[in-house]
Scaffold this active site. Sequence first.
Site, PDB file in Angstrom:
ATOM      1  N   GLU A   1       4.454   4.222  17.889  1.00 25.40           N
ATOM      2  CA  GLU A   1       4.448   4.563  16.468  1.00 25.40           C
ATOM      3  C   GLU A   1       4.512   3.272  15.675  1.00 25.40           C
ATOM      4  O   GLU A   1       5.422   2.466  15.852  1.00 25.40           O
ATOM      5  CB  GLU A   1       5.629   5.475  16.110  1.00 25.40           C
ATOM      6  CG  GLU A   1       5.611   5.919  14.659  1.00 25.40           C
ATOM      7  CD  GLU A   1       6.626   7.006  14.341  1.00 25.40           C
ATOM      8  OE1 GLU A   1       6.874   7.241  13.147  1.00 25.40           O
ATOM      9  OE2 GLU A   1       7.164   7.618  15.282  1.00 25.40           O
TER      10      GLU A   1
ATOM     11  N   ASP B   1       5.059  -7.738  14.626  1.00 28.08           N
ATOM     12  CA  ASP B   1       3.675  -7.420  14.301  1.00 28.08           C
ATOM     13  C   ASP B   1       3.084  -6.501  15.373  1.00 28.08           C
ATOM     14  O   ASP B   1       2.934  -6.892  16.535  1.00 28.08           O
ATOM     15  CB  ASP B   1       2.882  -8.725  14.227  1.00 28.08           C
ATOM     16  CG  ASP B   1       1.478  -8.554  13.697  1.00 28.08           C
ATOM     17  OD1 ASP B   1       0.935  -7.435  13.782  1.00 28.08           O
ATOM     18  OD2 ASP B   1       0.906  -9.552  13.215  1.00 28.08           O
TER      19      ASP B   1
ATOM     20  N   ASP C   1       0.835   1.425   4.392  1.00 28.09           N
ATOM     21  CA  ASP C   1       0.637   0.924   3.030  1.00 28.09           C
ATOM     22  C   ASP C   1      -0.832   1.066   2.660  1.00 28.09           C
ATOM     23  O   ASP C   1      -1.705   0.532   3.347  1.00 28.09           O
ATOM     24  CB  ASP C   1       1.059  -0.549   2.964  1.00 28.09           C
ATOM     25  CG  ASP C   1       1.205  -1.047   1.527  1.00 28.09           C
ATOM     26  OD1 ASP C   1       0.444  -0.581   0.650  1.00 28.09           O
ATOM     27  OD2 ASP C   1       2.073  -1.907   1.285  1.00 28.09           O
TER      28      ASP C   1
ATOM     29  N   LYS D   1      -5.167  -1.612  -4.572  1.00 28.03           N
ATOM     30  CA  LYS D   1      -6.069  -2.478  -5.331  1.00 28.03           C
ATOM     31  C   LYS D   1      -7.236  -2.925  -4.443  1.00 28.03           C
ATOM     32  O   LYS D   1      -7.025  -3.284  -3.289  1.00 28.03           O
ATOM     33  CB  LYS D   1      -5.312  -3.689  -5.866  1.00 28.03           C
ATOM     34  CG  LYS D   1      -4.248  -3.326  -6.894  1.00 28.03           C
ATOM     35  CD  LYS D   1      -3.531  -4.570  -7.410  1.00 28.03           C
ATOM     36  CE  LYS D   1      -2.469  -4.194  -8.437  1.00 28.03           C
ATOM     37  NZ  LYS D   1      -1.730  -5.388  -8.925  1.00 28.03           N
TER      38      LYS D   1
ATOM     39  N   ASP E   1      -1.353   9.841   2.295  1.00 36.25           N
ATOM     40  CA  ASP E   1      -1.418  10.675   1.094  1.00 36.25           C
ATOM     41  C   ASP E   1      -2.234   9.969   0.004  1.00 36.25           C
ATOM     42  O   ASP E   1      -2.148  10.338  -1.171  1.00 36.25           O
ATOM     43  CB  ASP E   1      -0.018  11.027   0.578  1.00 36.25           C
ATOM     44  CG  ASP E   1       0.762   9.814   0.081  1.00 36.25           C
ATOM     45  OD1 ASP E   1       0.391   8.669   0.451  1.00 36.25           O
ATOM     46  OD2 ASP E   1       1.744   9.997  -0.669  1.00 36.25           O
TER      47      ASP E   1
ATOM     48  N   THR F   1       8.385  14.518   6.099  1.00 36.93           N
ATOM     49  CA  THR F   1       9.493  13.663   5.702  1.00 36.93           C
ATOM     50  C   THR F   1       9.738  13.762   4.200  1.00 36.93           C
ATOM     51  O   THR F   1       8.928  14.317   3.450  1.00 36.93           O
ATOM     52  CB  THR F   1       9.198  12.208   6.064  1.00 36.93           C
ATOM     53  OG1 THR F   1       8.076  11.756   5.279  1.00 36.93           O
ATOM     54  CG2 THR F   1       8.878  12.068   7.554  1.00 36.93           C
ATOM     55  N   ARG F   2      10.830  13.170   3.768  1.00 36.38           N
ATOM     56  CA  ARG F   2      11.127  13.132   2.336  1.00 36.38           C
ATOM     57  C   ARG F   2      10.040  12.366   1.578  1.00 36.38           C
ATOM     58  O   ARG F   2       9.665  12.741   0.470  1.00 36.38           O
ATOM     59  CB  ARG F   2      12.493  12.476   2.112  1.00 36.38           C
ATOM     60  CG  ARG F   2      13.672  13.393   2.417  1.00 36.38           C
ATOM     61  CD  ARG F   2      14.988  12.691   2.236  1.00 36.38           C
ATOM     62  NE  ARG F   2      15.181  11.640   3.246  1.00 36.38           N
ATOM     63  CZ  ARG F   2      16.235  10.826   3.271  1.00 36.38           C
ATOM     64  NH1 ARG F   2      17.172  10.926   2.340  1.00 36.38           N
ATOM     65  NH2 ARG F   2      16.346   9.913   4.222  1.00 36.38           N
TER      66      ARG F   2
ATOM     67  N   GLU G   1       6.898  12.211   2.304  1.00 35.69           N
ATOM     68  CA  GLU G   1       5.746  13.091   2.166  1.00 35.69           C
ATOM     69  C   GLU G   1       6.000  14.159   1.115  1.00 35.69           C
ATOM     70  O   GLU G   1       5.111  14.485   0.307  1.00 35.69           O
ATOM     71  CB  GLU G   1       5.426  13.737   3.514  1.00 35.69           C
ATOM     72  CG  GLU G   1       4.184  14.600   3.508  1.00 35.69           C
ATOM     73  CD  GLU G   1       3.812  15.106   4.878  1.00 35.69           C
ATOM     74  OE1 GLU G   1       2.846  15.884   4.979  1.00 35.69           O
ATOM     75  OE2 GLU G   1       4.483  14.734   5.860  1.00 35.69           O
TER      76      GLU G   1
END
Length: 244
Positions: free
Chosen positions: A74, A126, A149, A153, A185, A222-223, A225
Amino acid sequence: MFPAGTGPSANPAGERHERRIRSFQPRRSRVTANQRDALLRLWPKWGVEIDGDRRIDLDELFAPLPPGSPVVLEIGFGMGEATVRMAAADPGTGVLAADVHTPGQGNLLLSAEREGLSNVRVANGDAIILLREMLDPGSLAGIRVFFPDPWPKKRHHKRRIIQPEFVELAASRLAPGGLLHCATDWEPYAEQMLRVLTDCPALENTRPDGGFTPRPDFRPMTRFEQQGLAKGHVVRDLIFRRVP
């Protein structure tokens, strides 16, 4: 931050690997007393430094699971809520959870201990170095990249982790039939993910129509989401399978 050998390093790989655009920023934000205690006690037992200097023996890492047990990587787990719930629901699968967020690392270790889980290991650093230098080809049953993330932009799109080079590397570490599962999302990123994953010849979409997958029951909400849904965001799941 931590005495030598007792917690995650600030930069485990140092400067030994090539410089490149990173898809993440290390976050050394405030660690609570409980998180710090968990890191001090449990890191020597369950922590993995992504230093790029060795290949990981997954059977050894996940003992006492039986040799040959499936292992899922994960990448980016936040505070570890979904990680713990999925690990608890599938105790026969090892979960190697990689992140650079120190409070999240401590929280995941603490939660895993509280739940009595023996199938969670926490990797610091990493994930690209972990995949390329430390994991053998075909060694993983799955890779999860949930809510990375989005770098919204346009000038930052090159920082997104789901790029052709990453997907090719990730696919090479999956065993035949292994799953690469992404979720986001951010709709423009979801569309990019779908294009990049579809273009990888080593992967096939588990959706017969070639589109997005409804959120599977095994991925907990999850919270984070829930907050996105409350703002009107549309959550997209993509599940692709490694072809033989």
